[in-house]
Design a protein around this motif. Structure first.
Motif, PDB file in Angstrom:
ATOM      1  N   TRP A 322      -3.344  -0.927  20.861  1.00  0.00           N
ATOM      2  CA  TRP A 322      -2.392  -0.183  20.049  1.00  0.00           C
ATOM      3  C   TRP A 322      -2.123  -0.854  18.704  1.00  0.00           C
ATOM      4  O   TRP A 322      -1.899  -0.169  17.708  1.00  0.00           O
ATOM      5  N   ARG A 323      -2.158  -2.168  18.647  1.00  0.00           N
ATOM      6  CA  ARG A 323      -1.982  -2.850  17.358  1.00  0.00           C
ATOM      7  C   ARG A 323      -3.151  -2.520  16.431  1.00  0.00           C
ATOM      8  O   ARG A 323      -2.959  -2.306  15.225  1.00  0.00           O
ATOM      9  N   HIS A 324      -4.353  -2.466  16.987  1.00  0.00           N
ATOM     10  CA  HIS A 324      -5.513  -2.100  16.185  1.00  0.00           C
ATOM     11  C   HIS A 324      -5.409  -0.653  15.709  1.00  0.00           C
ATOM     12  O   HIS A 324      -5.789  -0.333  14.578  1.00  0.00           O
ATOM     13  N   GLU A 325      -4.876   0.235  16.559  1.00  0.00           N
ATOM     14  CA  GLU A 325      -4.743   1.641  16.177  1.00  0.00           C
ATOM     15  C   GLU A 325      -3.768   1.811  15.014  1.00  0.00           C
ATOM     16  O   GLU A 325      -3.953   2.668  14.157  1.00  0.00           O
ATOM     17  N   VAL A 326      -2.707   0.984  14.983  1.00  0.00           N
ATOM     18  CA  VAL A 326      -1.788   1.015  13.842  1.00  0.00           C
ATOM     19  C   VAL A 326      -2.530   0.656  12.563  1.00  0.00           C
ATOM     20  O   VAL A 326      -2.393   1.317  11.526  1.00  0.00           O
ATOM     21  N   LYS A 327      -3.338  -0.401  12.638  1.00  0.00           N
ATOM     22  CA  LYS A 327      -4.099  -0.834  11.460  1.00  0.00           C
ATOM     23  C   LYS A 327      -5.059   0.250  11.001  1.00  0.00           C
ATOM     24  O   LYS A 327      -5.169   0.539   9.800  1.00  0.00           O
ATOM     25  N   VAL A 328      -5.776   0.871  11.938  1.00  0.00           N
ATOM     26  CA  VAL A 328      -6.716   1.935  11.601  1.00  0.00           C
ATOM     27  C   VAL A 328      -5.991   3.117  10.971  1.00  0.00           C
ATOM     28  O   VAL A 328      -6.455   3.715   9.989  1.00  0.00           O
ATOM     29  N   CYS A 329      -4.820   3.451  11.523  1.00  0.00           N
ATOM     30  CA  CYS A 329      -4.039   4.577  10.995  1.00  0.00           C
ATOM     31  C   CYS A 329      -3.611   4.320   9.553  1.00  0.00           C
ATOM     32  O   CYS A 329      -3.737   5.191   8.688  1.00  0.00           O
ATOM     33  N   LEU A 330      -3.097   3.130   9.280  1.00  0.00           N
ATOM     34  CA  LEU A 330      -2.635   2.802   7.923  1.00  0.00           C
ATOM     35  C   LEU A 330      -3.797   2.781   6.932  1.00  0.00           C
ATOM     36  O   LEU A 330      -3.656   3.210   5.782  1.00  0.00           O
ATOM     37  N   GLU A 331      -4.949   2.310   7.376  1.00  0.00           N
ATOM     38  CA  GLU A 331      -6.114   2.314   6.496  1.00  0.00           C
ATOM     39  C   GLU A 331      -6.590   3.745   6.223  1.00  0.00           C
ATOM     40  O   GLU A 331      -7.036   4.065   5.121  1.00  0.00           O
ATOM     41  N   ARG A 332      -6.483   4.602   7.239  1.00  0.00           N
ATOM     42  CA  ARG A 332      -6.859   6.006   7.035  1.00  0.00           C
ATOM     43  C   ARG A 332      -5.923   6.675   6.035  1.00  0.00           C
ATOM     44  O   ARG A 332      -6.347   7.462   5.182  1.00  0.00           O
ATOM     45  N   LEU A 333      -4.644   6.363   6.139  1.00  0.00           N
ATOM     46  CA  LEU A 333      -3.686   6.898   5.174  1.00  0.00           C
ATOM     47  C   LEU A 333      -4.015   6.443   3.757  1.00  0.00           C
ATOM     48  O   LEU A 333      -3.881   7.195   2.793  1.00  0.00           O
ATOM     49  N   ALA A 334      -4.462   5.199   3.626  1.00  0.00           N
ATOM     50  CA  ALA A 334      -4.816   4.690   2.304  1.00  0.00           C
ATOM     51  C   ALA A 334      -6.014   5.428   1.737  1.00  0.00           C
ATOM     52  O   ALA A 334      -6.058   5.749   0.549  1.00  0.00           O
ATOM     53  N   ARG A 335      -6.999   5.733   2.603  1.00  0.00           N
ATOM     54  CA  ARG A 335      -8.191   6.438   2.126  1.00  0.00           C
ATOM     55  C   ARG A 335      -7.868   7.853   1.689  1.00  0.00           C
ATOM     56  O   ARG A 335      -8.549   8.422   0.839  1.00  0.00           O
ATOM     57  N   CYS A 336      -6.842   8.451   2.304  1.00  0.00           N
ATOM     58  CA  CYS A 336      -6.511   9.850   2.019  1.00  0.00           C
ATOM     59  C   CYS A 336      -5.369   9.990   1.006  1.00  0.00           C
ATOM     60  O   CYS A 336      -4.813  11.079   0.851  1.00  0.00           O
ATOM     61  N   SER A 337      -4.994   8.912   0.328  1.00  0.00           N
ATOM     62  CA  SER A 337      -3.818   8.971  -0.530  1.00  0.00           C
ATOM     63  C   SER A 337      -4.106   9.460  -1.935  1.00  0.00           C
ATOM     64  O   SER A 337      -3.249   9.415  -2.798  1.00  0.00           O
ATOM     65  N   ASN A 338      -5.386   9.921  -2.196  1.00  0.00           N
ATOM     66  CA  ASN A 338      -5.736  10.570  -3.450  1.00  0.00           C
ATOM     67  C   ASN A 338      -5.523   9.687  -4.679  1.00  0.00           C
ATOM     68  O   ASN A 338      -4.795  10.044  -5.589  1.00  0.00           O
ATOM     69  N   PRO A 339      -6.148   8.502  -4.732  1.00  0.00           N
ATOM     70  CA  PRO A 339      -6.094   7.724  -5.963  1.00  0.00           C
ATOM     71  C   PRO A 339      -6.881   8.426  -7.044  1.00  0.00           C
ATOM     72  O   PRO A 339      -7.812   9.158  -6.770  1.00  0.00           O
ATOM     73  N   LYS A 340      -6.539   8.151  -8.309  1.00  0.00           N
ATOM     74  CA  LYS A 340      -7.113   8.916  -9.412  1.00  0.00           C
ATOM     75  C   LYS A 340      -8.462   8.389  -9.872  1.00  0.00           C
ATOM     76  O   LYS A 340      -9.182   9.065 -10.569  1.00  0.00           O
ATOM     77  N   ALA A 341      -8.805   7.169  -9.538  1.00  0.00           N
ATOM     78  CA  ALA A 341     -10.080   6.633  -9.976  1.00  0.00           C
ATOM     79  C   ALA A 341     -10.590   5.661  -8.931  1.00  0.00           C
ATOM     80  O   ALA A 341      -9.852   5.189  -8.068  1.00  0.00           O
TER      81      ALA A 341
END
Length: 367
Positions: A322-341
């Motif tokens: 479950w600790r690893h799943e938290v890390k994976v979730c937060l990284e997925r959120l970062a990938r989907c956060s729509n940075p501009k460049a």
């Protein structure tokens, strides 16, 4: 494909009318997930509470009423009307409630991160399609044994649809709670929510199985007065009652798997369970030398359902870090956060990774 001409013709008539309500039904399911993801679980319940009595009235009026009744074709028409009502009522709820605040309007920005969405969506669809297609194939096989068998199978499927709803609802709630907890870095809350949901699913499933087993000889009379249909339905109910708990657990644990983003693993578990075990064994027992007919089909389906259910539960209970799943979730959120460049995307990813461990340390001790 082996059915009687009457069954084939009526099936075609039913689908041509039912398709009128197919799109709003799909849209309703999407909107239901939209509000549930915000923690608003009561919206679809209120919509169904309004539509259900109207559907009962329309079903009687369009099928049996001496003045408005259309006979058989009135049933899919009533279903299509209810699908449109559910869609419009849920749209109205969203427009008039705080749920609309999560809607950002139409924009091409919705295409940013679309592949991440489909990476999760397509396996999720495959996971559900594997199981539902197997159940429908059992209905197809039942139709080859005549209209009485098909009618009894329809009675059993009605029982399945009813008893599946409560575990599936628990699964939807668990998916929202587990997903939100992972996104907040609260791994212990996510883990405990999964365990409680599974325990509740078994309690509900065993109660439903007991009720079906005790009242199996009466169930067929709800749908038909034909003695042969009722007798065959009574014969099949114990097989369904034995597997019903695991069928409900499939819908529940699938919600947890979606929250974990493990739809691909769920699909990989579903395919062999249903298409290597359930369908070949069921059709062999039903149409092979043993000649068990529809009973054989259900025995094969029971093997697949139980195998699929236990494999997913074992993964959630014993294999998830479950600790690893938290890390994976937060990284997925970062990938989907729509940075501009690309440059800012890289900075955000690095920043997310560096902050992930601190978030886990901060929230991981919370329930």
């Amino acid at each position: 494909m082996g059915q009687t001409p009457e069954v084939a013709a009526l099936c075609g008539q039913f689908l041509r009318v039912w398709l009128i309500g197919a799109w709003p039904l799909v849209a309703f399911e999407c909107l239901k997930r939209f509000v549930q993801a915000q923690g608003i679980m009561q919206a679809s319940t209120w919509v169904m509470a309004v539509v259900a009595p109207l559907h009962m009235f329309n079903s009687y009026a369009l099928v049996w009423s001496p003045t408005l009744g259309l006979g058989f074709i009135g049933a899919p028409l009533a279903t299509a009307i209810s699908s449109w009502l559910m869609f419009f009522l849920l749209v109205g709820y969203i427009a008039l409630s705080k749920a609309r605040e999560a809607w950002g309007g139409f924009s091409l920005d919705c295409l940013d991160g679309i592949w991440e969405f489909y990476r999760l969506a397509l396996p999720s669809a495959a996971m559900m399609a594997c199981s539902w297609a197997a159940f429908e194939l059992v209905t197809f096989g039942s139709s080859m044994f005549g209209p009485v068998t098909l009618a009894a199978q329809a009675c059993i499927f009605a029982a399945m649809s009813i008893t599946f709803q409560t575990p599936a609802a628990i699964g939807s709630a668990a998916a929202t709670r587990v997903g939100n907890s992972l996104g907040q870095g609260k791994q212990r809350r996510a883990r405990y929510s999964s365990y409680v949901a599974i325990a509740m699913g078994y309690i509900v499933g065993m109660v439903c199985s007991l009720l079906l087993f005790v009242n199996g000889h009466r169930w067929g009379y709800i749908f038909s007065d034909d003695a042969e249909v009722v007798a065959l339905c009574s014969k099949l109910i114990p097989y369904f009652a034995a597997v019903q708990t695991y069928d409900g657990m499939n819908g529940l644990v699938s919600g947890i798997m979606r929250a974990l983003g493990r739809q691909s693993l769920g699909a990989l578990m579903a395919f062999p369970s249903f298409w290597i075990l359930a369908i070949p064994i069921g059709f062999y027992l039903g149409m092979g030398p043993m000649g068990l007919e529809v009973v054989g089909l259900w025995l094969g389906l029971a093997i697949g359902v139980i195998a699929y259910s236990l494999s997913m539960q074992c993964y959630v209970l014993f294999c998830v870090d479950w600790r690893h799943e938290v890390k994976v979730c937060l990284e997925r959120l970062a990938r989907c956060s729509n940075p501009k460049a690309d440059e800012s995307r890289g900075r955000l990813a690095v920043s997310s990774r560096s902050s992930t461990d601190s978030l886990i340390d901060s929230y991981g001790s919370l329930a």
